[in-house]
Write a protein that holds these residues in place. Structure first.
Motif, PDB file in Angstrom:
ATOM      1  N   GLY A  63       0.806  -1.213   0.000  1.00 58.11           N
ATOM      2  CA  GLY A  63       0.000   0.000   0.000  1.00 58.11           C
ATOM      3  C   GLY A  63       0.839   1.263   0.000  1.00 58.11           C
ATOM      4  N   PRO A  64       0.148   2.419  -0.111  1.00 56.54           N
ATOM      5  CA  PRO A  64       0.825   3.705  -0.280  1.00 56.54           C
ATOM      6  C   PRO A  64       1.099   4.470   1.023  1.00 56.54           C
ATOM      7  CG  PRO A  64      -1.534   3.989  -0.641  1.00 56.54           C
ATOM      8  CD  PRO A  64      -1.316   2.524  -0.295  1.00 56.54           C
ATOM      9  N   PHE A  65       2.163   5.267   0.979  1.00 51.97           N
ATOM     10  CA  PHE A  65       2.435   6.334   1.956  1.00 51.97           C
ATOM     11  C   PHE A  65       2.401   7.663   1.215  1.00 51.97           C
ATOM     12  CE2 PHE A  65       4.911   2.940   4.075  1.00 51.97           C
ATOM     13  CZ  PHE A  65       4.494   3.097   5.391  1.00 51.97           C
ATOM     14  N   ALA A  66       1.819   8.692   1.839  1.00 48.86           N
ATOM     15  CA  ALA A  66       1.779  10.014   1.225  1.00 48.86           C
ATOM     16  C   ALA A  66       1.613  11.048   2.335  1.00 48.86           C
ATOM     17  CB  ALA A  66       0.627  10.111   0.228  1.00 48.86           C
ATOM     18  N   ARG A  67       1.712  12.341   1.966  1.00 52.34           N
ATOM     19  CA  ARG A  67       1.502  13.380   2.978  1.00 52.34           C
ATOM     20  C   ARG A  67       0.060  13.884   2.990  1.00 52.34           C
ATOM     21  NH1 ARG A  67       6.969  14.668   1.468  1.00 52.34           N
ATOM     22  NH2 ARG A  67       6.179  16.149  -0.063  1.00 52.34           N
ATOM     23  N   LEU A 110      -4.128   8.462  -5.221  1.00 54.15           N
ATOM     24  CA  LEU A 110      -3.512   8.455  -6.551  1.00 54.15           C
ATOM     25  C   LEU A 110      -2.554   7.262  -6.684  1.00 54.15           C
ATOM     26  CD1 LEU A 110      -3.027  10.084  -9.209  1.00 54.15           C
ATOM     27  CD2 LEU A 110      -1.241  11.349  -7.980  1.00 54.15           C
ATOM     28  N   LEU A 111      -1.740   7.052  -5.656  1.00 51.31           N
ATOM     29  CA  LEU A 111      -0.780   5.949  -5.705  1.00 51.31           C
ATOM     30  C   LEU A 111      -1.498   4.595  -5.657  1.00 51.31           C
ATOM     31  CD1 LEU A 111       2.119   4.944  -5.805  1.00 51.31           C
ATOM     32  CD2 LEU A 111       2.358   5.458  -3.367  1.00 51.31           C
ATOM     33  N   LEU A 112      -2.526   4.498  -4.822  1.00 47.75           N
ATOM     34  CA  LEU A 112      -3.299   3.250  -4.763  1.00 47.75           C
ATOM     35  C   LEU A 112      -3.917   2.942  -6.127  1.00 47.75           C
ATOM     36  CD1 LEU A 112      -4.575   0.870  -3.201  1.00 47.75           C
ATOM     37  CD2 LEU A 112      -6.502   2.383  -2.691  1.00 47.75           C
TER      38      LEU A 112
END
Lengths: 485, 95
Positions: free
Chosen positions: A214-218, A225-227
């Motif tokens: 899964g994604p990490f983001a701020r 978007l990354l998912l």
């Protein structure tokens, strides 16, 4: 250009709109990593040459007027648990020190198709076994908010890199909380999708019925978007489901109404830090202010979850890690008497203490005479835990509670006490046993300035609802805008 | 029920792990603490509950048997600890 505070969506816009080249963006990102990572140590390998090559290709694509991917020009870091063709892939272990995979993981291929810039591999607990990244065979990663403290684990490098502003996005993996817990401890967004949502092809396996990427983001929009870029069926992972992928990136800005939030009383018991509880209760008031109904619910088997989880996870791990035997790839001992001795010595020399502990535990609970009492018993408890969730989701849209019982603990604090380390996963592991999607979002800070994570869980494959509910809170608060000093 | 040093050695043998004596002592201590924590599951009555090995209800996922290219020999052997020609070198399996 100053990249540190720019979101992934903004970076893509700057690139697509012609205000910045992928080369400029990549140089800027690599420069920030050079400046900051000496203290944070989030990365195991920075692939400058590969990142700049990819940037050149993406710039050429733009120059030719071709359609640009969803992450065009956006730097992304990868947890070192993912195979990248021709790049070192160590999984935080000495046994894979010399391994370079001959193929890309499915998510890596997807990111390349999306025109992302892959800048390097991030630090992790060896074979994703740990909650502090201290089990890495290479070095210790530090929490950007307090260098004396852990970033969490096992995806601590990915979380720290995003929190420190070194990259806007990173990929992690979550077997018992390894995305959500470090996201919470580092004050960023981290999401574990439903089991089966993202292909695990090319993910180095730990607990195969629990692992998800899964994604990490701020911020939540970037995580969505990354998912969206990595989710979906892949024939090479038969547990990745053939379900349509909703347009996660087109997230609703409208509060979900009606919204019923289940608050499990078992998530607010002994061991929960007072400041964490206060921040989570305040977050629930924000939701109430947006019209949500808060319902007191029970997940009665929660107190058995840590025991059931560590039985299932270590049993699966002991089987998965049997492949590291010095035969086909990875470290082989130099001195041995015969084939079995080669296996024993290669593994004895190559694995670190926590990995050995889990292989031993998993082997024991699967061994003759113990399997029914431990492994099968744990699988029965697993069903009871899943039924608890099913029941709550009959009447609630989401479940909300703390991500972790405490804020980031000090490096070294729990290293000598494996059971204390396991218990720090108490709120996150049930979601893996039940296959649920979960997200951790920033919901406050302690008096000493450490971030606090809010965990939201939803029924399987309700990622969209999860994102919408998370976004409701983000719109009303500014915790996600704070940056470490 | 506690694990003694002999049992730890037996588990290490099953797991194909060579352990130093001090590692065995440490593992005996750690595993006993962990296993006694796990023993709390025995309090729970699970009669009649089906084990849940996997969160998804999928089984027997088939695909068409379509020929496709596979890894080149050099790629497949690139990380081999002991490459011998086009093979992985290992000690003799039978004496």
């Amino acid at each position: 250009m100053a990249m540190m505070d720019t979101s992934a969506a903004e970076i893509r816009q700057l690139f697509v709109g012609g205000q910045a080249s992928a080369r400029e963006i990549t140089h800027s990102c690599l420069e920030v990593i050079r400046q900051r990572d000496g203290n944070i140590k989030a990365f195991l390998h920075v692939d400058e040459a590969g990142a700049l090559d990819q940037a050149r290709l993406v710039d050429e694509k733009r120059a030719r007027g071709e359609a640009l991917g969803q992450l065009a020009g956006v730097p992304v870091a990868l947890k070192d648990v993912l195979c990248v063709r021709g790049q070192p892939t160590t999984c935080g272990s000495k046994i894979l020190a010399s391994f370079t995979p001959p193929y890309d993981a499915h998510v890596v291929a997807r990111l390349r198709q999306a025109d992302a810039i892959l800048v390097g591999k991030t630090n992790m607990d060896e074979f994703a076994m740990g909650s502090s990244t201290e089990n890495s065979a290479y070095h210790t990663t530090r929490n950007p908010w307090d260098l004396e403290r852990t970033p969490g684990g096992s995806s601590g490098g990915s979380a720290a890199a995003v929190a420190a502003g070194e990259v806007p996005l990173a990929i992690g993996s979550d077997t018992g909380g390894s995305i959500r817990q470090p996201a919470g401890l580092c004050g960023i967004v981290g999401m574990k999708p439903s089991y089966g949502r993202v292909s695990r092809f090319g993910l180095i396996a730990y607990g195969s019925s629990l692992d998800q990427i899964g994604p990490f983001a701020r911020n939540i929009a970037d995580a969505a978007l990354l998912l969206a870029c990595v989710a979906g069926h892949d024939a090479r992972d038969s547990t990745s489901v053939e379900r349509a992928v909703p347009a996660y990136a087109q997230m609703s800005e409208q509060p979900l109404r009606p919204l019923t939030i289940g608050v499990p009383r078992e998530f607010f018991g002994a061991g929960l830090d007072g400041e964490v509880e206060k921040a989570v209760r305040a977050a629930l008031e924000v939701y109430q202010g947006l019209g949500a109904t808060i319902r007191d619910v029970s997940l009665p088997h929660t107190r058995f979850a840590v025991a059931a989880y560590y039985l299932v996870a270590t049993a699966e791990a002991s089987s998965n890690l049997a492949r590291y035997d010095g035969g086909h790839f990875g470290r082989r001992a130099t001195m041995f008497d015969n084939l079995i001795d080669m296996y024993c010595r290669s593994r004895g020399e190559g694995f670190g203490a926590e990995v050995k502990r889990r292989i031993m535990l998993g082997t024991h609970v699967l061994s003759s005479g113990y399997r029914d009492a431990y492994y099968v018993k744990a699988l029965k408890v697993r069903r009871l835990i899943k039924q608890d969730f099913d029941e709550v989701f009959n009447n609630c849209d989401v479940i909300i509670g703390p991500t972790s019982p405490t804020p980031a603990f000090k490096l070294g604090e729990k290293v000598g006490d494996p059971l204390a380390m396991y218990l720090s996963d108490v709120y996150t592991i049930s979601a893996n046993l039940a296959g649920l999607p979960g997200i951790s979002i920033p919901c406050g800070f302690t008096g000493s300035g450490l971030p606090i994570g809010l965990q939201i869980l939803a029924a399987p494959f309700e990622e969209q609802k999860l994102l919408q509910v998370a976004r409701m809170f983000e719109r009303e608060t500014d915790w996600h805008d704070r940056r470490p000093g | 029920m506690s694990l003694d040093v002999e049992q730890i050695r037996w588990i290490a043998h099953l797991a194909r792990l060579e352990l130093a004596d001090d590692e065995i002592d440490g593992l005996a201590r750690d595993l006993n603490a962990i296993v006694s924590y796990m023993d709390q599951l025995q309090q729970l009555n699970t009669d009649g509950i089906e084990p849940l090995a996997h969160p998804l209800d999928v089984k027997n996922v088939f695909r068409e048997d379509v020929p496709a290219s596979s890894l080149a020999v050099d790629e497949a052997l690139a990380s081999a600890p002991d490459r011998r020609g086009n093979y992985f070198g290992v000690p003799a399996v039978l004496d």
